[in-house]
Design an enzyme around this catalytic site. Sequence first.
Site, PDB file in Angstrom:
ATOM      1  N   HIS A 171       0.868  -1.190   0.000  1.00  0.00           N
ATOM      2  CA  HIS A 171       0.000   0.000   0.000  1.00  0.00           C
ATOM      3  C   HIS A 171       0.898   1.232   0.000  1.00  0.00           C
ATOM      4  O   HIS A 171       1.606   1.474   0.976  1.00  0.00           O
ATOM      5  CB  HIS A 171      -0.920  -0.004   1.224  1.00  0.00           C
ATOM      6  CG  HIS A 171      -1.875  -1.159   1.248  1.00  0.00           C
ATOM      7  ND1 HIS A 171      -3.076  -1.146   0.559  1.00  0.00           N
ATOM      8  CD2 HIS A 171      -1.798  -2.379   1.840  1.00  0.00           C
ATOM      9  CE1 HIS A 171      -3.702  -2.304   0.754  1.00  0.00           C
ATOM     10  NE2 HIS A 171      -2.951  -3.073   1.511  1.00  0.00           N
ATOM     11  N   LEU A 172       0.875   1.988  -1.100  1.00  0.00           N
ATOM     12  CA  LEU A 172       1.731   3.174  -1.210  1.00  0.00           C
ATOM     13  C   LEU A 172       0.988   4.461  -0.849  1.00  0.00           C
ATOM     14  O   LEU A 172       1.605   5.512  -0.716  1.00  0.00           O
ATOM     15  CB  LEU A 172       2.334   3.270  -2.617  1.00  0.00           C
ATOM     16  CG  LEU A 172       3.340   2.171  -2.975  1.00  0.00           C
ATOM     17  CD1 LEU A 172       3.803   2.296  -4.423  1.00  0.00           C
ATOM     18  CD2 LEU A 172       4.552   2.208  -2.032  1.00  0.00           C
ATOM     19  N   ASN A 193      -6.454   0.550  -3.197  1.00  0.00           N
ATOM     20  CA  ASN A 193      -7.335   1.282  -2.277  1.00  0.00           C
ATOM     21  C   ASN A 193      -6.786   2.656  -1.906  1.00  0.00           C
ATOM     22  O   ASN A 193      -6.619   2.999  -0.742  1.00  0.00           O
ATOM     23  CB  ASN A 193      -7.627   0.455  -1.017  1.00  0.00           C
ATOM     24  CG  ASN A 193      -6.379   0.152  -0.203  1.00  0.00           C
ATOM     25  OD1 ASN A 193      -5.266   0.200  -0.718  1.00  0.00           O
ATOM     26  ND2 ASN A 193      -6.569  -0.152   1.064  1.00  0.00           N
ATOM     27  N   ASP A 251      -8.566  -5.230  -2.455  1.00  0.00           N
ATOM     28  CA  ASP A 251      -7.976  -5.454  -1.135  1.00  0.00           C
ATOM     29  C   ASP A 251      -8.345  -4.369  -0.121  1.00  0.00           C
ATOM     30  O   ASP A 251      -8.355  -3.182  -0.431  1.00  0.00           O
ATOM     31  CB  ASP A 251      -6.463  -5.549  -1.212  1.00  0.00           C
ATOM     32  CG  ASP A 251      -5.884  -5.864   0.148  1.00  0.00           C
ATOM     33  OD1 ASP A 251      -6.262  -6.892   0.719  1.00  0.00           O
ATOM     34  OD2 ASP A 251      -5.098  -5.056   0.667  1.00  0.00           O
ATOM     35  N   HIS A 285      -9.100 -10.475  -1.201  1.00  0.00           N
ATOM     36  CA  HIS A 285      -9.025 -10.269   0.250  1.00  0.00           C
ATOM     37  C   HIS A 285     -10.165 -11.110   0.818  1.00  0.00           C
ATOM     38  O   HIS A 285     -11.324 -10.712   0.757  1.00  0.00           O
ATOM     39  CB  HIS A 285      -9.181  -8.782   0.556  1.00  0.00           C
ATOM     40  CG  HIS A 285      -9.370  -8.448   2.003  1.00  0.00           C
ATOM     41  ND1 HIS A 285      -8.457  -7.705   2.719  1.00  0.00           N
ATOM     42  CD2 HIS A 285     -10.382  -8.731   2.865  1.00  0.00           C
ATOM     43  CE1 HIS A 285      -8.900  -7.561   3.966  1.00  0.00           C
ATOM     44  NE2 HIS A 285     -10.066  -8.158   4.083  1.00  0.00           N
ATOM     45  N   ASN A 334      -5.512  -6.584   9.538  1.00  0.00           N
ATOM     46  CA  ASN A 334      -6.585  -7.354   8.916  1.00  0.00           C
ATOM     47  C   ASN A 334      -6.052  -8.149   7.732  1.00  0.00           C
ATOM     48  O   ASN A 334      -5.523  -7.552   6.798  1.00  0.00           O
ATOM     49  CB  ASN A 334      -7.690  -6.403   8.432  1.00  0.00           C
ATOM     50  CG  ASN A 334      -8.935  -7.159   8.016  1.00  0.00           C
ATOM     51  OD1 ASN A 334      -9.083  -8.334   8.317  1.00  0.00           O
ATOM     52  ND2 ASN A 334      -9.817  -6.495   7.283  1.00  0.00           N
ATOM     53  N   ASP A 392       2.051  -6.839   2.579  1.00  0.00           N
ATOM     54  CA  ASP A 392       0.867  -6.075   3.003  1.00  0.00           C
ATOM     55  C   ASP A 392       1.314  -4.824   3.764  1.00  0.00           C
ATOM     56  O   ASP A 392       0.685  -4.415   4.749  1.00  0.00           O
ATOM     57  CB  ASP A 392      -0.103  -6.923   3.839  1.00  0.00           C
ATOM     58  CG  ASP A 392      -1.481  -6.260   3.970  1.00  0.00           C
ATOM     59  OD1 ASP A 392      -1.710  -5.197   3.345  1.00  0.00           O
ATOM     60  OD2 ASP A 392      -2.321  -6.805   4.704  1.00  0.00           O
TER      61      ASP A 392
HETATM   62 ZN    ZN Z   1      -6.255  -7.173   2.594  1.00  0.00          ZN
END
Ligand code: ZN
Length: 435
Positions: free
Chosen positions: A68-69, A100, A160, A187, A286, A313
């Site tokens: 996740h950037l 996301n 995700d 996910h 999560n 993640d």
């Molecule tokens: Zn996830």
Amino acid sequence: MTESTAGGDTGPGYLIRGARVVGAEPTDLLISDGVVVETGRRLDARGARVVDADGLVALPGLVDLHTHLREPGREDAETVESGSRAAALGGYTAVCAMANTSPVADTAGVVEQVWRLGREAGLVDVQPIGAVTVGLAGEHLAELGAMAESAARVRIFSDDGHCVADPRLMRRALEYVKAFDGVIAQHAEEPRLTEGAQMHEGEVSTRLGLTGWPAVAEEAIIARDVLLAEHVGSRLHVCHLSTAGSVEVLRHAKARGVRVTAEVTPHHLLLTDERAASYDPVFKVNPPLRTGADVTALREALVEGIIDIVATDHAPHALEDKECEWGYARPGMLGLETALSVLLAVLGERWELIAERMSRTPARIAGLAEHGRNPAPGLPANLTLVDPAARRTIEPGELASRSRNTPYAGLTLPGRIVATFLRGEPTVLDGKAVR
Ligand SMILES: [Zn+2]
């Protein structure tokens, strides 16, 4: 490690002296014009800058399928550039950026924006992942074809953070990507079973009085999805698999020949739900941290190959989203700068296994042909040099990520990334980011 110039600053490339490629006998690697041009003992430097790699292991540059950037939208938590730097320091040469963001990466425009930002940063190859559904809302399929045909050439799609819970939509997504051999990365979380969940459902959640996230919420979705993938004949990837039961579902599916791959995170290989007893939100994630029995099953499945890869993640969060009460904290942990050390702690110096699970297989799943190959003549020089003898204590303030939510603060872990090369140019030297 020392670096010296033999023959001037403009010399052609680098000569890495005495690296053990994936733990084999030491060899020299001569790098020029982005590729490995020669390997062997006592190579002539020919004016190249010399990097002393005595005692170091050379791995193919690591590839993260799940990063996740946060850019666009939450540049206070991470940017493409800061996340790329964290990745390079962790030994990565390619990362797949989750969709996301804000706006969500559900159009050709947004995935191209992320892809361009990655190229501008130039520290790792940033391969955007596209959303499966518009706005991650789980109602309408996003423009998968337009994202696949965009400059970013998206091949992996994922909502995700959310599960594609509607089986009809999941089926259509699998059907759609089959045309270009794309992958749906799920996910796996049945949302009706995890409403209000704060941690793994079990003895510890009962003791702490926190609402539980039952293992079956993950296992039920994986079971459904492998059947859908089999029915459609398409490729499914399971994100952050976290329970012993999920391993058994996956084992069954693979025995049937279903085209399914799965990832496990470093934190699910090391930490258990007992950490929640501290009520420190840094341990909120999560899917949640599971039991010791799950951790053991995940480790065994990774070694056996039932779980195909390790993915971080990496989930940076701003201070106000983490330094608050457990119930209000956002789930997620940093991972890029510590992943290899955690794997060394978990697996020991099993270099062939590490190269397979952290570089070659993720590169193959993502279709990144320039990555995931042992450095050899003629191949792009995407590699990382690891000092296996070094130990380091994790200090959150020293991380390159914009966020501080590492669950390993104060922990001493084995291994240190000494240098990382992306297409023959160093992104990390002497353990420090070059840019
Ligand atoms: Zn996830």
